[in-house]
Scaffold this motif. Structure first.
Motif, PDB file in Angstrom:
ATOM      1  N   UNK A   1       9.077  -6.193  -3.616  1.00 34.06           N
ATOM      2  CA  UNK A   1       8.640  -6.699  -1.214  1.00 34.06           C
ATOM      3  C   UNK A   1       9.215  -8.433  -1.681  1.00 34.06           C
ATOM      4  N   UNK A   2       9.451  -8.831  -2.864  1.00 33.14           N
ATOM      5  CA  UNK A   2       9.975 -10.633  -2.488  1.00 33.14           C
ATOM      6  C   UNK A   2      11.316  -9.875  -2.093  1.00 33.14           C
ATOM      7  N   UNK A   3      11.675  -8.627  -2.475  1.00 33.58           N
ATOM      8  CA  UNK A   3      13.896  -8.469  -2.127  1.00 33.58           C
ATOM      9  C   UNK A   3      13.414  -8.015  -0.425  1.00 33.58           C
ATOM     10  N   UNK A   4      12.597  -7.406  -0.486  1.00 35.32           N
ATOM     11  CA  UNK A   4      11.799  -6.498   1.302  1.00 35.32           C
ATOM     12  C   UNK A   4      12.471  -7.457   1.943  1.00 35.32           C
ATOM     13  N   UNK A   5      11.515  -8.296   1.547  1.00 40.82           N
ATOM     14  CA  UNK A   5      10.657  -9.949   2.470  1.00 40.82           C
ATOM     15  C   UNK A   5      12.141 -10.859   2.363  1.00 40.82           C
ATOM     16  N   UNK A   6      13.151 -11.215   1.096  1.00 44.66           N
ATOM     17  CA  UNK A   6      14.173 -12.544   1.601  1.00 44.66           C
ATOM     18  C   UNK A   6      15.459 -12.081   1.600  1.00 44.66           C
ATOM     19  N   UNK A   7      15.969 -10.400   1.306  1.00 42.25           N
ATOM     20  CA  UNK A   7      17.070  -9.764   1.359  1.00 42.25           C
ATOM     21  C   UNK A   7      16.811  -9.241   2.518  1.00 42.25           C
ATOM     22  N   UNK A   8      16.362  -8.138   2.988  1.00 41.66           N
ATOM     23  CA  UNK A   8      16.094  -7.375   4.388  1.00 41.66           C
ATOM     24  C   UNK A   8      15.664  -7.390   5.187  1.00 41.66           C
ATOM     25  N   UNK A   9      14.746  -8.684   5.372  1.00 38.83           N
ATOM     26  CA  UNK A   9      14.401  -8.369   6.564  1.00 38.83           C
ATOM     27  C   UNK A   9      15.170  -9.477   7.119  1.00 38.83           C
ATOM     28  N   UNK A  10      15.456 -10.628   6.903  1.00 44.27           N
ATOM     29  CA  UNK A  10      16.353 -11.714   7.336  1.00 44.27           C
ATOM     30  C   UNK A  10      17.413 -11.295   7.712  1.00 44.27           C
ATOM     31  N   UNK A  11      18.137 -10.423   7.184  1.00 37.60           N
ATOM     32  CA  UNK A  11      19.654  -9.274   6.806  1.00 37.60           C
ATOM     33  C   UNK A  11      19.360  -8.631   8.636  1.00 37.60           C
ATOM     34  N   UNK A  12      18.297  -7.409   8.443  1.00 36.09           N
ATOM     35  CA  UNK A  12      17.826  -6.896   9.492  1.00 36.09           C
ATOM     36  C   UNK A  12      18.169  -7.559  10.567  1.00 36.09           C
TER      37      UNK A  12
ATOM     38  N   UNK B   1      14.984 -14.249 -18.826  1.00 37.97           N
ATOM     39  CA  UNK B   1      14.557 -13.366 -18.179  1.00 37.97           C
ATOM     40  C   UNK B   1      13.122 -13.754 -18.206  1.00 37.97           C
ATOM     41  N   UNK B   2      12.910 -14.079 -19.186  1.00 40.02           N
ATOM     42  CA  UNK B   2      11.612 -14.082 -18.735  1.00 40.02           C
ATOM     43  C   UNK B   2      11.752 -16.142 -17.649  1.00 40.02           C
ATOM     44  N   UNK B   3      12.077 -17.302 -17.863  1.00 36.43           N
ATOM     45  CA  UNK B   3      12.729 -17.835 -16.944  1.00 36.43           C
ATOM     46  C   UNK B   3      12.804 -17.474 -15.604  1.00 36.43           C
ATOM     47  N   UNK B   4      13.369 -16.561 -15.380  1.00 35.33           N
ATOM     48  CA  UNK B   4      14.083 -16.560 -13.802  1.00 35.33           C
ATOM     49  C   UNK B   4      13.260 -15.408 -12.883  1.00 35.33           C
ATOM     50  N   UNK B   5      12.327 -14.402 -13.984  1.00 40.68           N
ATOM     51  CA  UNK B   5      10.899 -13.265 -13.154  1.00 40.68           C
ATOM     52  C   UNK B   5       9.592 -14.247 -13.683  1.00 40.68           C
TER      53      UNK B   5
ATOM     54  N   UNK C   1       8.137 -16.941 -12.073  1.00 38.08           N
ATOM     55  CA  UNK C   1       7.365 -17.157 -11.205  1.00 38.08           C
ATOM     56  C   UNK C   1       7.043 -15.474  -9.394  1.00 38.08           C
ATOM     57  N   UNK C   2       8.123 -14.385 -10.332  1.00 39.88           N
ATOM     58  CA  UNK C   2       8.577 -13.162  -9.157  1.00 39.88           C
ATOM     59  C   UNK C   2       7.197 -12.143  -9.646  1.00 39.88           C
ATOM     60  N   UNK C   3       6.634 -11.858  -8.768  1.00 40.59           N
ATOM     61  CA  UNK C   3       4.624 -10.948  -9.198  1.00 40.59           C
ATOM     62  C   UNK C   3       4.876  -9.780  -9.175  1.00 40.59           C
TER      63      UNK C   3
ATOM     64  N   UNK D   1       1.279  -1.138  -0.527  1.00 39.43           N
ATOM     65  CA  UNK D   1       0.150   0.056   0.186  1.00 39.43           C
ATOM     66  C   UNK D   1       0.790   1.606  -0.113  1.00 39.43           C
ATOM     67  N   UNK D   2       2.282   1.258   0.178  1.00 42.21           N
ATOM     68  CA  UNK D   2       2.936   2.370   0.327  1.00 42.21           C
ATOM     69  C   UNK D   2       3.648   2.029  -0.654  1.00 42.21           C
ATOM     70  N   UNK D   3       4.439   1.449  -0.969  1.00 45.64           N
ATOM     71  CA  UNK D   3       5.326   1.435  -2.275  1.00 45.64           C
ATOM     72  C   UNK D   3       5.161   1.367  -4.128  1.00 45.64           C
ATOM     73  N   UNK D   4       5.519   2.050  -4.432  1.00 49.12           N
ATOM     74  CA  UNK D   4       5.188   1.074  -6.145  1.00 49.12           C
ATOM     75  C   UNK D   4       5.565   0.232  -6.382  1.00 49.12           C
ATOM     76  N   UNK D   5       4.502  -0.304  -7.425  1.00 45.36           N
ATOM     77  CA  UNK D   5       4.973  -1.752  -8.423  1.00 45.36           C
ATOM     78  C   UNK D   5       6.476  -2.011  -9.032  1.00 45.36           C
ATOM     79  N   UNK D   6       7.736  -1.891  -8.597  1.00 46.24           N
ATOM     80  CA  UNK D   6       8.859  -1.801  -9.483  1.00 46.24           C
ATOM     81  C   UNK D   6       8.734  -2.615 -10.043  1.00 46.24           C
ATOM     82  N   UNK D   7       9.921  -3.041 -11.023  1.00 44.10           N
ATOM     83  CA  UNK D   7       9.185  -4.047 -12.041  1.00 44.10           C
ATOM     84  C   UNK D   7      10.977  -4.522 -12.439  1.00 44.10           C
ATOM     85  N   UNK D   8      11.138  -5.478 -12.349  1.00 43.09           N
ATOM     86  CA  UNK D   8      12.305  -6.464 -12.404  1.00 43.09           C
ATOM     87  C   UNK D   8      12.983  -5.430 -14.162  1.00 43.09           C
ATOM     88  N   UNK D   9      14.178  -5.165 -13.999  1.00 41.56           N
ATOM     89  CA  UNK D   9      15.556  -4.981 -15.196  1.00 41.56           C
ATOM     90  C   UNK D   9      15.624  -6.196 -15.592  1.00 41.56           C
TER      91      UNK D   9
END
Length: 176
Positions: free
Chosen positions: A130-141, A118-122, A124-126, A100-108
């Motif tokens: 959000x995936x970056x926040x939950x999979x990268x930042x949250x565990x690190x912090x 590229x299609x194969x890599x992305x 299942x990532x909608x 609700x706060x951040x805009x939807x950022x698309x993978x480049x």
């Protein structure tokens, strides 16, 4: 809690801050004015706190799916058990609050990467941000929180001096 008005009407200010928070979470650091950086820091800290509190809430279940194979004109059906990991209720609610706060950022697409790769890599990532926040930042912090013993302090604001032209105080805001 009071918030800086930044010389803009409410709708423009909210859009500006959402855009800058999205850019900060996607790139890791941005350069802006000092007043904007302080506001962006407040919002980003709150979003990261929400993610840290719920990133481990997952539900595992086993689903039975029918797999069809065609060999030399004959179609055979085979039942396959697949383990699916879904978000739990807390993580789903947190995900929606952040969306609700951040805009939807698309993978480049990476340099030199084919369209099929590229299609194969992305596939299942909608929502990549959000995936970056939950999979990268949250565990690190979360790990940092357990080591240091206190939450917060996920962003750093560094003053960079006056901007040429209007002498506004520039700042670099980055994720720690």
């Amino acid at each position: 809690m009071e918030q800086r008005k930044l010389g803009k009407p409410t709708d423009q200010r909210k859009a500006l801050l959402r855009n800058q928070v999205t850019a900060l979470l996607w790139h890791g650091k941005i350069e802006t004015t000092y007043a904007r950086a302080k506001e962006v820091s407040r919002i980003a800290e709150k979003l990261l706190t929400i993610a840290i509190g719920s990133y481990t809430d997952t539900v595992k279940k086993v689903e039975t799916r029918i797999k069809k194979q065609t060999v030399k004109g004959k179609t055979t059906e085979k039942e396959v058990k697949v383990e699916v990991i879904n978000d739990g209720p807390q993580k789903l609610a947190a995900r929606r609050r952040i969306m609700a706060v951040v805009y939807d950022q698309q993978e480049a697409r990476a340099k030199g990467e084919t369209k099929a790769a590229f299609r194969g890599r992305t596939e299942h990532i909608y929502h990549p941000l959000i995936e970056k926040i939950f999979n990268e930042y949250a565990p690190r912090y979360a790990q940092r929180k357990s080591e240091v013993g206190s939450g917060g302090g996920y962003t750093r604001v560094l003053k960079m001096g006056a901007r040429r032209g209007d002498a506004a105080e520039k700042a670099l805001i980055e994720l720690v």
